[in-house]
Scaffold this active site. Sequence first.
Site, short mmCIF file in Angstrom:
data_model
loop_
_atom_site.label_atom_id
_atom_site.label_comp_id
_atom_site.label_asym_id
_atom_site.label_seq_id
_atom_site.Cartn_x
_atom_site.Cartn_y
_atom_site.Cartn_z
CG ASP A 285 34.07 71.73 40.47
OD1 ASP A 285 33.66 71.85 41.64
OD2 ASP A 285 33.33 71.87 39.49
CD1 TRP A 286 33.78 67.53 46.31
CD2 TRP A 286 33.25 69.46 47.29
NE1 TRP A 286 33.44 67.24 47.61
CE2 TRP A 286 33.10 68.42 48.25
CE3 TRP A 286 32.96 70.77 47.69
CZ2 TRP A 286 32.68 68.66 49.55
CZ3 TRP A 286 32.54 70.99 48.99
CH2 TRP A 286 32.41 69.95 49.91
#
Length: 739
Positions: A285-286
Site C-alpha cells: 500500500d501507499w
Amino acid sequence: MLVRLGLLACFFCLVPLRICAQDPLIERRIDSLIRIMTLEEKLGQLNQLNGGWDEKTKRTALTEAQRAVVSKGLVGSFLNVQGADLTREFQRVAVEESRLGIPLMFGLDVIHGYRTVFPIPLAEASTWDPELVEQSARIAAIEAAAAGLHWTFAPMVDIARDPRWGRIAEGSGEDPYLGSMMAAARVRGFQGRSLTDSSTIVACAKHYAAYGGAEAGRDYSTVDISERTLREIYLPPFKAAVDAGALTLMSSFNEIAGIPATANRKLMTNILREEWGFKGFVVSDWTAVAELQRHGIAADKAGAAIKALTAGVDMEMVGGLYVEELPAVIRSGKLPVSVVNEAVRRVLRVKFMLGLFDNPYRNCNPDLEKKILLSPPHRETARKNAQEAIVLLQNENHLLPLNKNIGALAIIGPLARSRENLLGPWSGNGKAGDAAPLIDEIRVKVSPLTKVSYAAGCDSTFRQLEDVDEAVRIAKGADVVLLVLGETREMSGEAASRSELGLPGVQLELEKRIQSTGKPVVLVLMNGRPLAIPWEAANIPAIVETWFLGVEAGNAIASVLFGDASPSGKLPVTFPRSVGQIPLYYSHKNTGRPFDEKDKYTSKYLDISNTPLFPFGFGLSYTTFAYSGLEVSSSRSGGDALIELTVNIENTGKHNGTEVVQLYIRDEVASVTRPLKELKQFRRVRLGPEEKQTLQFTLTKNDLSFYDANMSWIFEPGWFTIFVGGNSEDVVEARIEIR
C-alpha cells in the site's frame, strides 16, 4: 532504439501467447529478459510511481523527472495516470526510449466503477446478487481499460465488524461467506475470461490481511486476533479471490500479532504462495514499506526494504526504497539477487499475461474511450444495481410505496439536492454532473399536479440548523414528508473513522422538529456504514437505507419510493442499537453464561439489549414471504454431499417481490467452540402474489468442516441445526445427525 530492438529480437519470438498462470512460453521469455537486465532495471520493475502534475493544465502529466526514470527503465508501474492519450505518452517513452522497452502497467483505485459509478461495495453486497456485482465490475473494467488502465486496486475484500471504521464502505460487510462470493464475482468481472482481451484489467485483492479488524475502528490501527479468527473470518475472501484468478494482492497497513503485514512472510509467502499456490505479485500500500520504520521493526530505510521484499512484497507503491536502497544492499551481499529476480519474474509474468509486450498500446484509443464511458447500457446496469441495493428497514402501516398522485410532498435535507454525495467515496473518474439529485428524479415520478416543496433544514455539513422553520412549515402542509439524511461522502472511506454512529451533527434535532408535526415521515438514509438509529426506529414509520448508490442513485431511490421497483436488498452487516455494542455480528459464539433476563450473572448490558437494531441479512419488501416445510435428510447422492434439504417459500402479499433465501448452520457440539449461526448458502427468488416455490439445497462436507485445535481443516460427525429464512434471526429450523 535500434540496439534495444536488436536485444529483444534475439530473445523474444513474438507469437500469440496461451494465457495461464505459468505458461511455459511466458516463463522462457521471462528467463531471457531477466538474464539481460541490469540490477537497476530489475529493481525498476518493482518500483511504482504516482503520476506527476502539470500546474498549467491542472491534470496529471509526464514530468521531466519521470520521463528520465522511465527512459532508464527504473519504473515498472504508475498509479493515478489515466486517459488514453496520457497513458500512450507514458508508454511510448517506456517501450521506445528505454534500453529494453519493457512496458509499464497503469493502475487506479477503480473501486465501484470508473466513469459510470456504481453503488459503493457495501451497497452492492446488499444486493446479495453476485452475478449483478460481476456485471458492474465488468463494466468498470471496460471503461477503465478504454481509459488506458491495466490494473485496479480492487476488490477490497476485508471483512469488517466495526462500523466505526470508515473503509467498511469499500467491502462486503461482516460475513466471510458473503464476502467470498462478492470477492470472486468482482475478480471475474475485472479480469474477464482472458486477460489478452483489451477490455479486461488485472484485479488486486486488498488489504492483505485483516485490515478490517483495526482496534477501536480507527483506520491504520493495529490488529490483534487469533490464528483461528484470521483463518476463519479474514482470510476466506482473499482465498476466494485467488481461486477466482486474481493476479495481484495488496498488503495492508496494519500489523497482526506484532508483525506488520508488509513484512509478514507468513502471510505473503507461507500462506499465499505455498498454501494457496498464488503465482501473481504483491504490491505494497501507499508508502507502507517506509512505514515499517514507524512500526519499529526496521532501523532504517534499507532495513525496511529488505524486510518487505524478503517477506514477499514484490512491488513498492510510491515509497522508492527498493530502487534507492537495495542496489547497495545487494552488491554488499546482504540480500541475494535471487530474491529480486523472483519478484521481477512475478511482475513480468503479469505483464506478459496482459499481452503488454506484444501490444503495449492496447488500451490507448481516445475514440473508444469517448464512446464507451457512461454509455446508456452501462447506466442501465448501474440503475438495476442501485435498485437492488436499497434496503427497506421499516415500513409501518404500508406507508411505502408512495402514490404518484400524492397531493403535497415535502422534501427536507441537504442530501436531497446533492449530486456529489450520491457517488460516495472512491468514485473513480465519476463526475458529480453525471448524477441527478434525488429531488429532480422525484419531480419526474410524481403527477404534474403534486406540489413538491423543499427545505434544507440544516447546512450541507450538518453542523447547524438552517431554514428549519421553513422545513417545519412545508412539513405541516404536506401529505408525506421525505427526510433525506445521512453522511457526506467524506465521512466514510479511508481515514474517515467515526467514534459515534448516530446521524452526524444536528440531524437528529431536525428529525425531532419534523416528527413533532405529526405528519407521516419517510427517512431516506445516504451513508457509507451501518448507523445506530434507535430513536428513528422508534419514531419514524418508514426507513429506507440507500447507502451511496452512484450515478443512478436518484432514479433508483425514486423508483423504489413510488413502487416502480420493489426493494429487495438485505443487510450485509449488522446495525447496532448503540456504539457500545460494537463489535456486534450475527455469527458470534455462545458463552458459558448466555443471556438470561432473570439471572444477573449472565452476559448482558445493564442499559441496553444485546440484540441488534436490524440483524444481518435483514430487509423488507413491499410484499411478505412465508417459509414452511423445511425437510432435512442425510444425502444419498454420494460424493462430498452430506445434507440435502427442501423448503417452501410463498409470496403471501399483494405485490411481486424478490426474497433472498438464506441458509445457516450450527454445529451443536464440536471439539472447539463454533458460532451460533454460519451463513453457508443463499438464493434470490422472485415470486408473484400467492406464488410458491420449493427450493432445494445441498450441503457438502466442506460446508460443515472447520479448523480444529491444531488448526487442521477437519469434519466431525454429530448433530447440526439447519436454519432457513429471510434474515439471520427470522428462520425456520431443523436438526439432523450426521454419523
